[in-house]
Design an enzyme around this catalytic site. Structure first.
Site, PDB file in Angstrom:
ATOM      1  N   GLU A 195       0.824  -1.204   0.000  1.00 57.20           N
ATOM      2  CA  GLU A 195       0.000   0.000   0.000  1.00 57.20           C
ATOM      3  C   GLU A 195       0.863   1.260   0.000  1.00 57.20           C
ATOM      4  O   GLU A 195       0.589   2.216  -0.726  1.00 57.20           O
ATOM      5  CB  GLU A 195      -0.924   0.005   1.221  1.00 57.20           C
ATOM      6  CG  GLU A 195      -2.096  -0.959   1.124  1.00 57.20           C
ATOM      7  CD  GLU A 195      -3.098  -0.749   2.247  1.00 57.20           C
ATOM      8  OE1 GLU A 195      -3.227   0.393   2.739  1.00 57.20           O
ATOM      9  OE2 GLU A 195      -3.768  -1.727   2.641  1.00 57.20           O
ATOM     10  N   SER A 262       6.232 -19.992  -2.090  1.00 60.43           N
ATOM     11  CA  SER A 262       6.221 -21.441  -1.907  1.00 60.43           C
ATOM     12  C   SER A 262       5.647 -22.100  -3.151  1.00 60.43           C
ATOM     13  O   SER A 262       5.026 -21.441  -3.990  1.00 60.43           O
ATOM     14  CB  SER A 262       5.385 -21.873  -0.687  1.00 60.43           C
ATOM     15  OG  SER A 262       5.857 -21.270   0.497  1.00 60.43           O
ATOM     16  N   ASP A 334      -5.305 -10.330   1.176  1.00 64.52           N
ATOM     17  CA  ASP A 334      -5.207  -8.927   1.558  1.00 64.52           C
ATOM     18  C   ASP A 334      -5.722  -8.777   2.985  1.00 64.52           C
ATOM     19  O   ASP A 334      -6.890  -8.441   3.228  1.00 64.52           O
ATOM     20  CB  ASP A 334      -6.023  -8.070   0.593  1.00 64.52           C
ATOM     21  CG  ASP A 334      -5.756  -6.575   0.778  1.00 64.52           C
ATOM     22  OD1 ASP A 334      -4.992  -6.227   1.704  1.00 64.52           O
ATOM     23  OD2 ASP A 334      -6.303  -5.776   0.008  1.00 64.52           O
ATOM     24  N   ASP A 337      -4.553  -3.388   6.223  1.00 70.71           N
ATOM     25  CA  ASP A 337      -4.912  -2.069   5.683  1.00 70.71           C
ATOM     26  C   ASP A 337      -4.256  -0.990   6.535  1.00 70.71           C
ATOM     27  O   ASP A 337      -4.194  -1.111   7.772  1.00 70.71           O
ATOM     28  CB  ASP A 337      -6.419  -1.854   5.683  1.00 70.71           C
ATOM     29  CG  ASP A 337      -7.092  -2.359   4.421  1.00 70.71           C
ATOM     30  OD1 ASP A 337      -6.377  -2.626   3.433  1.00 70.71           O
ATOM     31  OD2 ASP A 337      -8.335  -2.497   4.408  1.00 70.71           O
TER      32      ASP A 337
END
Length: 821
Positions: A195, A262, A334, A337
């Site tokens: 971000e 991975s 995600d 934030d």
């Protein structure tokens, strides 16, 4: 004169004797902490005798009368081999490194205190299932039994590092194991940094449309399962100076390109030559000595399990039983934030909310520092999460004056049941049971690949924030924390995470690639860890109608770069054999030799070949030339080549060829010119470090695996004993991944790779194999400190057998722990 020389010889001899005595004393003290594996002793905390059989690779096979005693044995074995690693990781997550290492780790401690993962772990203890809590307590008793044994028998403090960094440490607690799992979550997520980087890049770019080029979204609808067998056809603030993350080797704050990776794939019986399911897994983390992974076998009441653990966490995180195999990859969900919080101008201890200003929740925290005065922090929280300093993660560059940044992150949950989920996998007997226990997992977000006796499956496990559909930035940029549409609205239900069962094509897998295409806010993520390896994996899987254990191993060790095969014909299209004749020794002649080598190259990143080094240096120089004039100092943040960006530019997708023009020059530069200039840059850099004879170059000389000791790796002389350096194949975008450093004097060092590899064959489970990148012991005087390193480098494995007698037949020691009367 003769007398002078006699005294000189006496002094020299005396000095030699003193040095020898000093070395002998150091060796004696260090060797005291070498574990003895063949012994019997008593300990409290168990109900019946525990037997630990260590096979010839020093993998402990642990047997007890009940699960509680078996977990006690695992705690003892972990502490016996990796005590220093465990207590150092615990200090890291608690923010207490400076008590031992002084000012050099204060920045790490400060940031860890503000995240406060240790408190979240303590609060999460009561959220675990009762039987899991019993197992955590038994494991802690096993760790503490080893510590007590060391103290009572004067066993060299338990680890040689403890002579150099003397310290006291508290007994192990169940919360410590949960905290280490949260530390793993920190290392496997990069959305906070993403971000910030996106925000800074959007501010720096003169053309906002170019953001999609340099930070591209992964293309396609997502890949998880493969179709039926078919041969593939070839085909607001002002920009601020960068604040780097803490660079100490003990820092858990990894740069964005190294935030987890991975591979895992599985085949159903219909795609297996022997008629049983197959599963391969190789989790990628930063390389170190010893490796983060530790192999172990546990004989639980539900059956035997064997695979990879992390010392401090009582769970086989990747491995198998007789009925089930499981592998994990970073899912890139995600789960973070950044919220920009406005301060009250009249009272900076309050922040703006949707209903007005509100005081921060605060707490004092004291950091004790070796050889310095303590530092007192005031920790602050908003409704969105902990407040982070502007000096962390370059947050100052995107935080306006009069504001601070806070972090929302699923791993901060005080009701985190991830430990119950991961430990529950060991008791699952089929895919259905494994998927059920996986729904308890919170963080880190993982893609769980499963194979039982009959079928294969894959599921994303981990908590997903519920965001409003009208979120201002869709979670891609720091957003205003007081706006209701930006705030999290709880979590999505576990049933909303993608699951893939009974694939029609019989094969599924993950290389950190995009797995689904769903509209925001059910999108899972905009950031994915791979768009290249998945292309090579598809090819290898679909080139065969059926697979074997050996074909899965071959894929795991594959070093062909899809990126090189795709980019070179595009970038060098106007350069192949088109230049005029040039004299030997000239820049043009050197360029011709490099292009001639690359024109015959198949993209294999082999350690013995020169082409991988030429290619890697060329792409690195090319990206630098393309972005430096547009981004300025921010270009330094783009440490690794993004193949999607290079492809967009040279295909001129949506006008991306604009990157080839140098903004500061009067003429219009072409992409072919940039490619040629970048090749010259690369060749000059290669000559300065490796010489002018291109044909004699070896990729492995640059791409050395850096298994370095985090605390002793930079100590003069000692580093030659504790660090393990190896020439390796692979690269940033190969299935046998060897992620390069991207910075420093040698940006091509292999710093992030598969510390564990396992391949499980359920047609013949005891033919399954595994290996770790160093050895089981954390003691650098032990023969098990690096005994697997060469196996790992050569692509070899050791058997993964649950046969007790086979382990006993080649045992290097058998430890019997009996209960104290």
């Amino acid at each position: 004169m003769a007398t002078f020389f006699q005294w000189l010889m006496r002094i020299a001899s005396g000095l030699v004797i003193l040095v020898v005595l000093a070395v002998a004393m150091i060796y004696f003290l260090a060797s005291r902490s070498l574990p003895t594996y063949d012994k019997t002793f008593t300990a409290s905390g168990i109900s019946q005798p525990v037997e630990i059989i260590r096979n010839n690779a020093n993998v402990p096979h642990i047997f007890g009368n009940n699960d509680e005693d078996v977990f006690f044995g695992l705690g003892y074995a972990h502490a016996q081999d990796r005590l220093w690693q465990m207590i150092t990781m615990r200090r890291t997550v608690q923010g207490r490194l400076s008590e031992v290492f002084g000012q050099q780790t204060l920045e790490i401690d400060t940031l860890m205190r503000r995240l406060d993962l240790a408190t979240a772990a303590r609060m999460s203890v009561s959220a675990q299932d009762p039987d899991i809590l019993i197992a955590l307590q038994a494991y802690a008793r096993g760790v503490n039994a080893r510590i007590e044994e060391v103290n009572q028998e004067a066993l060299g403090r338990g680890a040689p590092e403890l002579f150099l960094f003397q310290q006291t440490f508290a007994p192990w607690q169940p919360a410590d194991s949960i905290a280490l799992q949260k530390l793993m979550a920190l290392q496997l997520t990069g959305h906070l940094q993403s971000e910030v980087l996106r925000a800074r890049t959007s501010l720096a770019l003169p053309d906002a449309d170019r953001l999609r080029d340099i930070l591209p979204d992964a293309p396609g609808k997502g890949i998880a399962t493969l179709p039926k067998y078919a041969n593939l056809v070839p085909g607001t603030p002002v920009f601020a100076q960068s604040q780097p993350l803490p660079a100490h080797p003990l820092s858990p704050f990894t740069p964005l390109p190294l935030s987890g990776a991975s591979n895992a794939w599985a085949a159903a019986p219909s795609r297996s030559a022997a008629g049983g399911t197959l599963l391969a897994n190789d989790p990628h983390l930063g390389l170190s000595a010893p490796a983060i992974w530790y192999l172990a076998r546990l004989e639980l009441q539900s059956g035997g399990v064997i695979g990879a653990t992390i010392p401090g966490i009582p769970a086989i995180l990747a491995g198998r039983s007789d009925q089930l195999g499981w592998g994990v990859t970073a899912a890139y969900v995600d789960d973070q934030d950044i919220f920009i919080e406005e301060l009250d101008a009249s009272n900076p201890e309050s922040y703006r909310t949707s209903t007005g200003f509100k005081p921060f929740k605060t707490r004092k925290s004291i950091i004790n520092i070796k050889d310095a005065k303590p530092v007192t922090l005031t920790l602050r929280w908003t409704d969105n999460g902990p407040v982070l300093p502007g000096s962390a993660f370059n947050l100052a560059a995107v935080t306006p004056p009069g504001h601070v940044a806070s972090l929302g992150w699923t791993a901060l949950s005080p009701q985190d049941r991830s430990t119950t989920a991961l430990m529950g996998l060991m008791r699952a007997t089929d895919i259905s049971a494994a998927l059920a226990t996986g729904k308890d997992h919170t963080a880190p977000g993982l893609t769980l690949t499963l194979a039982d006796q009959n079928d294969v499956a894959m599921a994303l496990i981990g908590a997903l924030p519920r965001r409003d559909a009208i979120h201002q930035s869709q979670g891609r940029l720091p957003s205003l924390g007081w706006r209701p549409e930006n705030q999290w609205q709880g979590l999505l239900p576990a049933t909303d995470t993608p699951t893939f069962e009974k694939p029609s094509g019989g094969i599924l897998g993950n290389t950190n690639n995009k797995i689904v295409e769903r509209p925001f806010p059910r999108h899972i993520s905009f950031l994915w860890g791979d768009s290249q390896r998945i292309q090579r994996w598809q090819r290898l899987m679909q080139n065969r109608r059926v697979h074997t254990r050996d074909s899965f191993i071959e894929a795991q060790l594959d070093t062909v770069s899809f990126s090189a095969r795709a980019l070179l014909p595009l970038i060098a299209a106007d350069l192949w054999y088109t230049s005029e004749a040039a004299p030997d020794g000239s820049r043009a002649r050197q360029r011709q030799r490099a292009l001639a080598l690359l024109s015959e190259w198949n993209g294999e990143m082999n350690e013995h070949m020169p082409e991988p080094l030429i290619y890697a240096a060329w792409m690195r120089s090319l990206q630098s030339r393309l972005i430096r004039d547009d981004l300025g100092p921010l270009a330094e943040e783009f440490t690794h080549v993004e193949p999607l960006f290079i492809e967009r530019v040279f295909r001129d997708v949506e006008g991306a060829a604009a990157w080839c023009d140098v903004r500061q020059s009067a003429r219009m530069e072409t992409c072919s010119e940039m490619a040629q200039l970048a090749l010259d840059d690369a060749l000059l850099a290669i000559e300065e470090r490796y010489g002018q004879q291109l044909e004699a170059l070896r990729w492995g000389d640059a791409h050395q695996a850096t298994h370095d000791h985090p605390t002793l790796g930079k100590v003069p002389l000692l580093r030659y004993f504790v660090n393990i350096r190896q020439s390796t194949s692979g690269g940033d975008n190969t299935l046998q991944r060897g992620k390069t450093a991207g910075v420093g004097d040698n940006p091509f060092l292999n710093v992030h790779a598969a510390g564990y590899r396992g391949v499980y064959d359920f047609a013949d489970p005891d033919s399954s194999v595994f290996v770790i990148s160093t050895g089981q012991s954390g003691h650098f005087l032990s023969r098990f400190y690096d005994d697997m390193a060469q196996l790992w480098r050569r692509g070899e494995y050791i058997p993964m057998s649950l046969d007790k007698e086979l382990a006993r037949a080649a045992a290097v020691g058998v430890t019997i722990i009996t209960p104290t009367p």
